[in-house]
Design an enzyme around this catalytic site. Structure first.
Site, PDB file in Angstrom:
ATOM      1  CG  HIS A  78      25.735 -14.745 -51.726  1.00 40.88           C
ATOM      2  ND1 HIS A  78      26.319 -15.961 -51.947  1.00 40.88           N
ATOM      3  CD2 HIS A  78      24.385 -15.463 -51.581  1.00 40.88           C
ATOM      4  CE1 HIS A  78      25.720 -16.987 -52.034  1.00 40.88           C
ATOM      5  NE2 HIS A  78      24.503 -16.793 -51.858  1.00 40.88           N
ATOM      6  NE  ARG A  97      30.564 -17.156 -54.804  1.00 41.26           N
ATOM      7  CZ  ARG A  97      29.364 -17.479 -55.140  1.00 41.26           C
ATOM      8  NH1 ARG A  97      29.026 -18.034 -56.475  1.00 41.26           N
ATOM      9  NH2 ARG A  97      28.753 -17.734 -54.181  1.00 41.26           N
ATOM     10  CD1 TRP A 150      17.531 -18.497 -56.834  1.00 44.25           C
ATOM     11  CD2 TRP A 150      18.873 -20.353 -56.784  1.00 44.25           C
ATOM     12  NE1 TRP A 150      17.851 -18.692 -55.636  1.00 44.25           N
ATOM     13  CE2 TRP A 150      18.686 -19.755 -55.456  1.00 44.25           C
ATOM     14  CE3 TRP A 150      19.439 -21.493 -56.734  1.00 44.25           C
ATOM     15  CZ2 TRP A 150      19.281 -20.209 -54.293  1.00 44.25           C
ATOM     16  CZ3 TRP A 150      20.157 -22.089 -55.617  1.00 44.25           C
ATOM     17  CH2 TRP A 150      20.016 -21.327 -54.229  1.00 44.25           C
ATOM     18  CG  ASP A 155      26.807 -24.564 -60.542  1.00 45.44           C
ATOM     19  OD1 ASP A 155      25.920 -24.464 -61.170  1.00 45.44           O
ATOM     20  OD2 ASP A 155      27.112 -24.130 -59.318  1.00 45.44           O
ATOM     21  CD1 TRP A 175      25.463 -21.076 -60.374  1.00 45.25           C
ATOM     22  CD2 TRP A 175      26.308 -18.888 -59.299  1.00 45.25           C
ATOM     23  NE1 TRP A 175      24.318 -20.148 -60.127  1.00 45.25           N
ATOM     24  CE2 TRP A 175      24.746 -18.823 -59.467  1.00 45.25           C
ATOM     25  CE3 TRP A 175      26.761 -17.936 -59.093  1.00 45.25           C
ATOM     26  CZ2 TRP A 175      24.010 -17.737 -59.335  1.00 45.25           C
ATOM     27  CZ3 TRP A 175      26.151 -16.708 -58.427  1.00 45.25           C
ATOM     28  CH2 TRP A 175      24.655 -16.732 -58.771  1.00 45.25           C
ATOM     29  CB  THR A 176      33.280 -19.416 -61.509  1.00 48.72           C
ATOM     30  OG1 THR A 176      33.269 -18.355 -60.733  1.00 48.72           O
ATOM     31  CG2 THR A 176      32.479 -19.093 -62.913  1.00 48.72           C
ATOM     32  CD  GLU A 177      30.414 -21.642 -56.495  1.00 48.59           C
ATOM     33  OE1 GLU A 177      29.931 -22.042 -57.572  1.00 48.59           O
ATOM     34  OE2 GLU A 177      29.144 -21.204 -55.765  1.00 48.59           O
ATOM     35  CD  GLU A 227      22.317 -19.853 -51.644  1.00 42.95           C
ATOM     36  OE1 GLU A 227      22.190 -20.956 -51.471  1.00 42.95           O
ATOM     37  OE2 GLU A 227      23.094 -19.129 -52.216  1.00 42.95           O
ATOM     38  CG  ASP A 269      28.836 -14.308 -54.223  1.00 47.97           C
ATOM     39  OD1 ASP A 269      28.851 -14.579 -53.068  1.00 47.97           O
ATOM     40  OD2 ASP A 269      27.860 -14.664 -55.064  1.00 47.97           O
TER      41      ASP A 269
HETATM   42  C1  ACM Z   1      21.997 -18.856 -56.104  1.00 44.98           C
HETATM   43  O1  ACM Z   1      22.283 -19.862 -57.028  1.00 44.98           O
HETATM   44  N1  ACM Z   1      22.525 -18.578 -55.136  1.00 44.98           N
HETATM   45  C2  ACM Z   1      21.188 -17.803 -56.936  1.00 44.98           C
END
Ligand code: ACM
Length: 784
Positions: free
Chosen positions: A287, A178, A417, A444, A492-494, A351, A207
Site C-alpha cells: 500500500h 484515499r 480485519w 465503508d 476507508w474512504t475510496e 495486503e 496509502d
Molecule cells: C485493510 O482493510 N486492508 C486493512
C-alpha cells in the site's frame, strides 16, 4: 426523515410558576447504554446561576470543566461559575464534579441528577468526562444545533447512573489517504467520537493514493506523495474509484493535501482534551505507491512511479532487500513517534503484493542470507525489523492481521480485519488484539438494499451486524480473551469524497460499535438500541449532519410469478409499520399498510416508508418493476451460442426478475462478447419500445454495450431494423452501477424481435481488462 419527530416519551410538564413552561424534557436514551440507569422523579434545570463545584485535584478536573462550559456556552449562551467544595453531596443549584482517589486508569463514573442539582463522580478525569457526555445526552436535542438556543431551557431529567466501559480500546479509523479531510474535519470526527465515549482515533495517514503527514527529513513525501491526478467523482450514482485512469508522464497532479507537523500536534492536543489517544498508521511495506513515487530508491525497481489515482495497485511496495529502506523507516517513524505521544504506532502490513520481491535480486539475496523460506517470511523479517525500531523507542507496534503470515513479530499487537481468524490466532499465541473484522466493523461497506443506498459501498455490513458482533469469540479461553483489547469501526474512504458521505457511512453504525465496545454484554439490547437511536437522529438533524436511516427503511423484494410480480417488504429494525403506494404518490399512514406479500400485474412504481407511533422514521424507498410483453416469450441466442454465462438459462431474460446492483445477483445474465438473440412471441404482438438494464462493473470486465440494435420480424425469419441506441462514451466509462438503455420506434406488429448488443472489443488501454472483449450483463429484455 426525522425532521418532524416529536419525542417519543416526551414528558410535558408545567413547572411551578416562577419557572418557564418546560415542554421538552429529553427522553432518557443514552448511547452507549450505561451499566445501570435508574429514572428518578422530576428534573433539574441548568441555568446561568448554577455553580460548578469541584472536589478533588482541581488541575485534573479543569479540562473537563473547560469542555463542559464551552458546550454550554455554544448551546445555551452561558458558562457556569466554578468554585471548590469540600462537600460530596449535591448542593442547591449546583453541579458537583468529584475526582475521587483511586484508579487513575478507570474510565468509570457515576451521574446523579435530582431536582436539586447534579453530581458526577469518578476516579479519573476521563471518568468525569464520560459523565459529562452522558449528561449531554440528557439535554434537549435542540441544543445540538451548533448555535446558541437561548429559548431552550437546559432541562435534565432525574436519573441515577453507574457506568463503566467493557473494553479499554474503543476506536474509529479514518482513512485520509484515499480522500483527504482537513484539520477542521478531523476535529469534528474527534468531537463525535467523544460523544460516543470512543477513545482511540486510528489515523490512516499513508496509502497508495496519498501520503498525508509532513516529514522534515523526507520533504518529497508531501511535495510529491500527497498529490495525485484529480479523478474524483462526486456523483453518488456511479462509483468509479476502481476504474480511474493512471497518471501519465507530463500530467500535473492537483488532488491531495497533508497535515503539517504543527497541525498534527494541534490535532493530538485536541484529541487529548477529549480523552482520545491518536494512533498514527503508516502503511508499509505494501500500500505504498505514494511513498515510492516520492522516494523510488526504497522500491525494488526504482520506478518511476506516480501516486495512485484510485483502484488497486500491485507494484507498490518497499524493498526489504535494501538497507536504505530500513534507514528510511527508522527516520520516518522517528519523526512520527516524536509527534504522537501514545504508546502505539500502527505500521499497516496488510495486503502486501510480493510480485516485485519475487523478481528482485536484493530481496532474493535477503531471503537467502537470512535463511528465509519465501516472500512471506521476508515480509515477517521486514515487520520484525520495523518492530525493533518501534520498540527501541519504548513504543508498541500494531499491524493488520497479515503480519501473522511468515511468523508474528514478538511483541506485536494484531488488528484483525479479514474476519476474526487473525485476531483469534494472535490472542491464542498470547498477543494483544483489536477486533475490527470487516463484516461487522467496516463502515465503508453497504448498510442497506443495493438499489436503495447511495452507490458508496460494496459488500455489506448491517447495523445489526455491528451491534451484535461478539467481540470476544467463544472459541477463546478466558485467559486468551483478556488479550482482546477492544473493538474499532474503520472508515476507508475510496468512495467517501466529502464530509456528508463520511457521516452517512459512519452514522448510525458507529453508535452500534461504540455501544458494543462500552456496554456490558448483559446490558445490551438490540431493540432498545434502535429506539435509543431516534433521539440521536434528532441531534444529527439539529446539527445538520447526514446519516443513514437504512436499517429503518423499507427493503423491497420481488419475484416474477406467472406473468405478474410478487412484492414483499421488510425492515432491518423490528416493530415498524410499513405503508406503501402503487400510484407514485408519497406514502402516508392513510396509504396501504403492508401486511404480507402481494402481487402486481402491471408496471408499477412502488413507494414505501416506515412509521413508529405515528411518526415517519424511514426514507421513502422507491422501486419500479416493469411487467412487459416479452414475459414468457421464447429467447434464442444466435451468438454467442456457447459462452453465455447464465445461472438460470435464457428464460431468465424474460421472467420479470430484476437484478440488484450486485454482481452476485443470479438475475444477471453475463454474456462474453457481442450478443445477438431473438425474442419469439407466442402470437403477433404490437411493440414500440425496448429497454435493457445492464450492469457496469468494469473492474470485472463488465461494460455497457457500445450499441444496441432492435429488429422486428412478422414471420420470424426476415428482420428489419426498428431502431438503435449508440452509447460509445458511456460504454467506455469505468465504474460500478446499473444503466438502462432504451430503444424506441414507431408501433409495429411482430412475431419476433432480434436484439444485437455490441460489446467493447477490445477494451481500450487504461481500462480494466484492456485488450479483451467486455462482458455484457443483462437482467431482463423489457418490451412494451
Ligand atoms: C485493510 O482493510 N486492508 C486493512
Amino acid at each position: 426523515m426525522l425532521k418532524k419527530w416529536i419525542p417519543l416519551v416526551s414528558i410535558v410538564l408545567i413547572a411551578c410558576q416562577s419557572q418557564p413552561k418546560i415542554e421538552n424534557i429529553e427522553e432518557v436514551a443514552i448511547i452507549p447504554q450505561p451499566t445501570s440507569l435508574t429514572l428518578g422523579d422530576g428534573y433539574f434545570v441548568i441555568n446561568d446561576k448554577t455553580e460548578l463545584l469541584l472536589l478533588g485535584e482541581v488541575s485534573e478536573i479543569s479540562p473537563v470543566v473547560r469542555y463542559f462550559n464551552s458546550v454550554l456556552e455554544g448551546s445555551s449562551g452561558f458558562a457556569l461559575s466554578v468554585d471548590n467544595t469540600t462537600e460530596n453531596e449535591i448542593q442547591e443549584n449546583s453541579i458537583l464534579l468529584e475526582l475521587k482517589a483511586g484508579n487513575k486508569k478507570s474510565e468509570a463514573y457515576t451521574l446523579n441528577v435530582t431536582d436539586k442539582g447534579i453530581a458526577i463522580k469518578a476516579e479519573s478525569a476521563s471518568g468525569l468526562f464520560y459523565g459529562i457526555q452522558s449528561l449531554k445526552q440528557l439535554m434537549p436535542t435542540q441544543l445540538s444545533a451548533g448555535t446558541v438556543q437561548k429559548d431552550i431551557p437546559v432541562v435534565i431529567p432525574a436519573v441515577s447512573i453507574i457506568d463503566e466501559p467493557r473494553f479499554g480500546w474503543r476506536g474509529y479509523m479514518l482513512d485520509v489517504s484515499r480522500h483527504f479531510f482537513g484539520v477542521e474535519d478531523v476535529k469534528r470526527v474527534l468531537d463525535f467520537m467523544a460523544e460516543m465515549k470512543l477513545n482511540r482515533f486510528h489515523w490512516h495517514l499513508a496509502d497508495d493514493q496519498g501520503w498525508r503527514i509532513e516529514i522534515k527529513n523526507y520533504p518529497k513525501l508531501t511535495s510529491v506523495g500527497a498529490w495525485r491526478m484529480d479523478y474524483n467523482v462526486t456523483d453518488e450514482s456511479i462509483s468509479n474509484w476502481w476504474g480511474r485512469p493512471v497518471q501519465q508522464p507530463g500530467e500535473t497532479p492537483t488532488y491531495g493535501g497533508f497535515y503539517t507537523q504543527k497541525e498534527i500536534k494541534e490535532i493530538v492536543a485536541y484529541a487529548k482534551a477529549l480523552f482520545i489517544e491518536v494512533v498514527p498508521e503508516i502503511d508499509m511495506p505494501g500500500h505504498s505507491q505514494a511513498t515510492i513515487a516520492a522516494y523510488p530508491e526504497i522500491s525494488c525497481t526504482g520506478g518511476p512511479f506516480y501516486v495512485a489515482t484510485g483502484g488497486v495497485y500491485k507494484d507498490n511496495t518497499y524493498c526489504p532487500g535494501k538497507e536504505v529502506t530500513f534507514k528510511f523507516v527508522r527516520d520516518v517513524l522517528g519523526e512520527v513517534m516524536d509527534l504522537f505521544p501514545f504508546n502505539y504506532i500502527h505500521i499497516g502490513g496488510d495486503e502486501c503484493n510480493k510480485l516485485s520481491w519475487k523478481k528482485d535480486p536484493d530481496c532474493q539475496r535477503r531471503i537467502k542470507d537470512e535463511g528465509l523460506l519465501d516472500e512471506h517470511e521476508l515480509q515477517s523479517y521486514f515487520i520484525k525489523r520495523v518492530e525493533d525500531i518501534v520498540n527501541a523507542r519504548g513504543k508498541d507496534m500494531i499491524g493488520w492481521d497479515e503480519i501473522l503470515e511468515g511468523g508474528l513479530a514478538p511483541n506485536a499487537t494484531v488488528m484483525s480485519w479479514r474476519g476474526e481468524k487473525g485476531g483469534i490466532a494472535a490472542a491464542r499465541a498470547g498477543h494483544d488484539v483489536i477486533m475490527t473484522p470487516n463484516k461487522y466493523c467496516y463502515l465503508d461497506l453497504k448498510q442497506g438494499h443495493d438499489d436503495l443506498e447511495p452507490n458508496l459501498g460494496y459488500s455489506y455490513s448491517f447495523l445489526k451486524d455491528a451491534y451484535e458482533y461478539k467481540i470476544i469469540s467463544d472459541s477463546l479461553t478466558q485467559e486468551q480473551g483478556r488479550h482482546v483489547l477492544g473493538v474499532q469501526g474503520n472508515l476507508w474512504t475510496e468512495s467517501i469524497g466529502d464530509w456528508g458521505k463520511l457521516t452517512y457511512m459512519t452514522f448510525p453504525r458507529l453508535y452500534a460499535i461504540a455501544e458494543n465496545g462500552w456496554t456490558a454484554e448483559k446490558s445490551k439490547n438490540w431493540m432498545g438500541f434502535t429506539r435509543r437511536l431516534l433521539p440521536q437522529f434528532r441531534r444529527l438533524d439539529a446539527e445538520g449532519e447526514r446519516y443513514a436511516t437504512s436499517a429503518f427503511n423499507v427493503w423491497i423484494e420481488h419475484e416474477g410469478n406467472n406473468g405478474g410480480i410478487d412484492i414483499s417488504m421488510k425492515t432491518e429494525v423490528e416493530g415498524l409499520d410499513i405503508y406503501y403506494t402503487l400510484d407514485g404518490s408519497i406514502p402516508t399512514m392513510n396509504s396501504n399498510k403492508y401486511e404480507s406479500t402481494f402481487p402486481i400485474d402491471k408496471t408499477t412504481v412502488i413507494k414505501a416508508t416506515t412509521f413508529l407511533d405515528g411518526v415517519q422514521i424511514g426514507n421513502i424507498s422507491e422501486m419500479s418493476f416493469p411487467v412487459h410483453k416479452a414475459y414468457g416469450a421464447q429467447v434464442v441466442y444466435n451468438s454467442p451460442t456457447s459462452k453465455q454465462k447464465s445461472t438460470a438459462g435464457v428464460s431468465a431474460l424474460v421472467d420479470l426478475n430484476y437484478a440488484k446492483l450486485n454482481a452476485g445477483d443470479p438475475a444477471w445474465q453475463g454474456i462474453n462478447g457481442d450478443v445477438e438473440l431473438d425474442v419469439v412471441f407466442d402470437t403477433l404482438t404490437e411493440i414500440e419500445k425496448f429497454k435493457m438494464t445492464t450492469l457496469r462493473m468494469t473492474i470485472s470486465g463488465i461494460y455497457l454495450p457500445e450499441n444496441v440494435e432492435v429488429y422486428g420480424s412478422k414471420d420470424g425469419k426476415s428482420f428489419t431494423k426498428l431502431g438503435e441506441t449508440e452509447q460509445i462514451l458511456a460504454s467506455h466509462t469505468q465504474g460500478r452501477n446499473k444503466v438502462t438503455t432504451e430503444v424506441s420506434f414507431p408501433k409495429t406488429i411482430v412475431k419476433a424481435m432480434r436484439i444485437k448488443a455490441k460489446s467493447v472489443n477490445p477494451i481500450p488501454e487504461g481500462h480494466h481488462r484492456a485488450g479483451s472483449a467486455s462482458r455484457i450483463s443483462i437482467d431482463e429484455l423489457v418490451v412494451y
